[in-house]
Design an enzyme around this catalytic site. Sequence first.
Site, PDB file in Angstrom:
ATOM      1  N   GLU A  85       0.839  -1.177   0.000  1.00 10.54           N
ATOM      2  CA  GLU A  85       0.000   0.000   0.000  1.00 10.54           C
ATOM      3  C   GLU A  85       0.893   1.252   0.000  1.00 10.54           C
ATOM      4  OE1 GLU A  85      -4.032   0.591   2.352  1.00 10.54           O
ATOM      5  OE2 GLU A  85      -2.288   1.027   3.549  1.00 10.54           O
ATOM      6  N   CYS A 126       4.024   8.379   1.047  1.00  9.26           N
ATOM      7  CA  CYS A 126       4.584   7.431   1.993  1.00  9.26           C
ATOM      8  C   CYS A 126       4.752   6.091   1.284  1.00  9.26           C
ATOM      9  CB  CYS A 126       3.635   7.299   3.179  1.00  9.26           C
ATOM     10  SG  CYS A 126       4.233   6.132   4.388  1.00  9.26           S
ATOM     11  N   CYS A 142       7.638  -7.146   7.966  1.00 10.80           N
ATOM     12  CA  CYS A 142       8.791  -6.607   8.689  1.00 10.80           C
ATOM     13  C   CYS A 142       9.355  -7.697   9.580  1.00 10.80           C
ATOM     14  CB  CYS A 142       8.355  -5.408   9.538  1.00 10.80           C
ATOM     15  SG  CYS A 142       9.732  -4.511  10.279  1.00 10.80           S
ATOM     16  N   CYS A 182       8.074  -4.408  16.771  1.00  9.86           N
ATOM     17  CA  CYS A 182       7.776  -3.335  17.713  1.00  9.86           C
ATOM     18  C   CYS A 182       6.385  -3.607  18.292  1.00  9.86           C
ATOM     19  CB  CYS A 182       7.844  -1.990  17.009  1.00  9.86           C
ATOM     20  SG  CYS A 182       9.467  -1.734  16.258  1.00  9.86           S
ATOM     21  N   CYS A 186       3.212  -1.814  16.988  1.00 13.15           N
ATOM     22  CA  CYS A 186       3.045  -1.699  15.533  1.00 13.15           C
ATOM     23  C   CYS A 186       2.398  -2.957  14.966  1.00 13.15           C
ATOM     24  CB  CYS A 186       4.395  -1.464  14.866  1.00 13.15           C
ATOM     25  SG  CYS A 186       4.320  -1.489  13.066  1.00 13.15           S
ATOM     26  N   CYS A 223     -14.685   6.831  11.623  1.00 15.44           N
ATOM     27  CA  CYS A 223     -14.453   5.396  11.468  1.00 15.44           C
ATOM     28  C   CYS A 223     -15.185   4.596  12.535  1.00 15.44           C
ATOM     29  CB  CYS A 223     -12.979   5.083  11.625  1.00 15.44           C
ATOM     30  SG  CYS A 223     -12.015   5.774  10.341  1.00 15.44           S
TER      31      CYS A 223
HETATM   32  N1  SAH Z   1      10.164   0.548  10.067  1.00 18.76           N
HETATM   33  C1  SAH Z   1      10.458   1.915  10.026  1.00 18.76           C
HETATM   34  C2  SAH Z   1       9.563   2.709   9.095  1.00 18.76           C
HETATM   35  C3  SAH Z   1       8.106   2.332   9.037  1.00 18.76           C
HETATM   36  S1  SAH Z   1       7.134   2.598  10.481  1.00 18.76           S
HETATM   37  C4  SAH Z   1      10.424   2.488  11.422  1.00 18.76           C
HETATM   38  O1  SAH Z   1      10.022   1.802  12.339  1.00 18.76           O
HETATM   39  O2  SAH Z   1      10.864   3.629  11.575  1.00 18.76           O
HETATM   40  C5  SAH Z   1       6.842   4.344  10.441  1.00 18.76           C
HETATM   41  C6  SAH Z   1       6.511   4.949  11.819  1.00 18.76           C
HETATM   42  O3  SAH Z   1       5.205   4.525  12.277  1.00 18.76           O
HETATM   43  C7  SAH Z   1       7.483   4.549  12.898  1.00 18.76           C
HETATM   44  O4  SAH Z   1       7.915   5.655  13.643  1.00 18.76           O
HETATM   45  C8  SAH Z   1       6.635   3.638  13.741  1.00 18.76           C
HETATM   46  O5  SAH Z   1       7.141   3.548  15.036  1.00 18.76           O
HETATM   47  C9  SAH Z   1       5.278   4.282  13.650  1.00 18.76           C
HETATM   48  N2  SAH Z   1       4.147   3.411  14.065  1.00 18.76           N
HETATM   49  C10 SAH Z   1       4.044   2.092  13.936  1.00 18.76           C
HETATM   50  N3  SAH Z   1       2.860   1.652  14.434  1.00 18.76           N
HETATM   51  C11 SAH Z   1       2.205   2.725  14.903  1.00 18.76           C
HETATM   52  C12 SAH Z   1       0.947   2.916  15.520  1.00 18.76           C
HETATM   53  N4  SAH Z   1       0.118   1.900  15.768  1.00 18.76           N
HETATM   54  N5  SAH Z   1       0.594   4.175  15.862  1.00 18.76           N
HETATM   55  C13 SAH Z   1       1.412   5.213  15.579  1.00 18.76           C
HETATM   56  N6  SAH Z   1       2.608   5.090  14.992  1.00 18.76           N
HETATM   57  C14 SAH Z   1       3.025   3.867  14.657  1.00 18.76           C
HETATM   58 FE1  SF4 Z   2       8.823  -2.804  11.598  1.00 10.67          FE
HETATM   59 FE2  SF4 Z   2       6.677  -1.556  12.588  1.00 10.67          FE
HETATM   60 FE3  SF4 Z   2       8.924  -1.667  14.030  1.00 10.67          FE
HETATM   61 FE4  SF4 Z   2       8.846  -0.116  11.823  1.00 10.67          FE
HETATM   62  S1  SF4 Z   2       7.635   0.154  13.675  1.00 10.67           S
HETATM   63  S2  SF4 Z   2      10.488  -1.542  12.424  1.00 10.67           S
HETATM   64  S3  SF4 Z   2       7.495  -1.358  10.496  1.00 10.67           S
HETATM   65  S4  SF4 Z   2       7.651  -3.424  13.409  1.00 10.67           S
END
Ligand code: SAH
Ligand code: SF4
Length: 414
Positions: free
Chosen positions: A130, A144, A151, A155, A158, A380
């Site tokens: 996407e 974006c 991944c 995290c 995430c 939403c």
């Molecule tokens: N993997 C890379 C880039 C993609 S994630 C990274 O982690 O930086 C892009 C951003 O979205 C990151 O800062 C991540 O921590 C944030 N993110 C992920 N899940 C999220 C969520 N549920 N709510 C808000 N931000 C989120």
């Molecule tokens: Fe991967 Fe999500 Fe962590 Fe970014 S924030 S490194 S996409 S798990």
Amino acid sequence: MPSSTPQFLSTPDRPLSVTLDLSRVSTDSAPAPKPRVNLSGLTRAQLMAALVESGVAEHGKAKMRATQIFRWIHHRGVTDFALMTDVAKETRARLGETFTVTRPEIIERQVSKDGTRKWLIRMAPGIEVETVYIPSVGRVGALCVSSQVGCTLNCSFCHTGTQALVRNLTAAEIVAQVQIAKDDLAEWPSDKEDRLLSNIVFMGMGEPLYNMGQVADAIDIISDNEGIGISRRRITVSTSGVVPQLETLGDKTQAMLAISLHATNDALRDVLVPLNKKYPLEQLIAGIRAYPGLSNARRVTFEYVMLKGVNDSADEARALVKLIKGIPAKINLIPFNPWPGTDYECSDWATIEAFGAILNKAGYSSPIRTPRGRDILAACGQLKSESEKVRASALRRLSLEAMVSVDDEDDEAA
Ligand code: SAH
Ligand code: SF4
């Protein structure tokens, strides 16, 4: 014939769905035809080499020919060799036999009321990503892009992290996300003035620093002045902190750096961003300080997701100021986007503001990205369960709006 179809369902961004369809694996012994290389994924130097190697251009003329073709692809946006009218007919035919310049298929396109556009793109059978365009805030319109499908990192806040890595995207697939956005925005040729698409952020799916080669090539292509020409200072790469790759990223791409920080001590960051166990804060901060080209005009962006009762206290704001002391930086406060099954909650608005005020007082710009997204989230919540997909994609939109640094300040710095 063996056949399996595992499903990987993803993210706040579902429909970031991925299906591996192995049912088409052939048992035939005849060798498969060599796939044609998509020239969109080659830097100008690589394009030149490919033309020589394939015999389409002789050495002496390859540089000129490569620039000519590169301009057709990335300045004019053509997807058919036949349209490259200043290239000899015979050469065009030969190009078509060996190479391609087509786009991947768009599976779904959505446009929100606020103008945000989203495409679900099928790069290859079962490889879907996407891409989201966030329209102008000030003079900035940001795209974006994703760098991986899934991944490898996990995290804890995430949703993408719950999706196993399917594979890295190629440079062609990363560039295709930009081309598709430009098709949709009718932004060919790639003129420099008043662009709708002015900035690129690698904040979609995946960890870009685990796909460095392809990400670096894609940035070379996107920033090339003979083509799309988006300046490297308008391209931001976000990483969860792959410290050994930071210097390479800076040297190879000169892109702007964003760090997903989210915590100010190792104990908490180990939980939120488990990669921290491998590269703890001290190493991360040292790596950021050494990032090539960092200056007041080229500041690092710290991303800090606001998690209620987890990392959002005034003490933590002060600890953050202390931790990044001396680093030219701005801080993006990202309201947490909940997803089904998560235990985390988004901090209260007042808490986020109080956190931001401490950072501001210490001299850091610390924008909070919410108002438009909040509207979407409110809407939403009212959707019915059959609209799960829409609801989830709206959440994703909120997330992206929150993440992207699209203020005028960035614009001026760029
Ligand atoms: N993997 C890379 C880039 C993609 S994630 C990274 O982690 O930086 C892009 C951003 O979205 C990151 O800062 C991540 O921590 C944030 N993110 C992920 N899940 C999220 C969520 N549920 N709510 C808000 N931000 C989120
Ligand atoms: Fe991967 Fe999500 Fe962590 Fe970014 S924030 S490194 S996409 S798990």
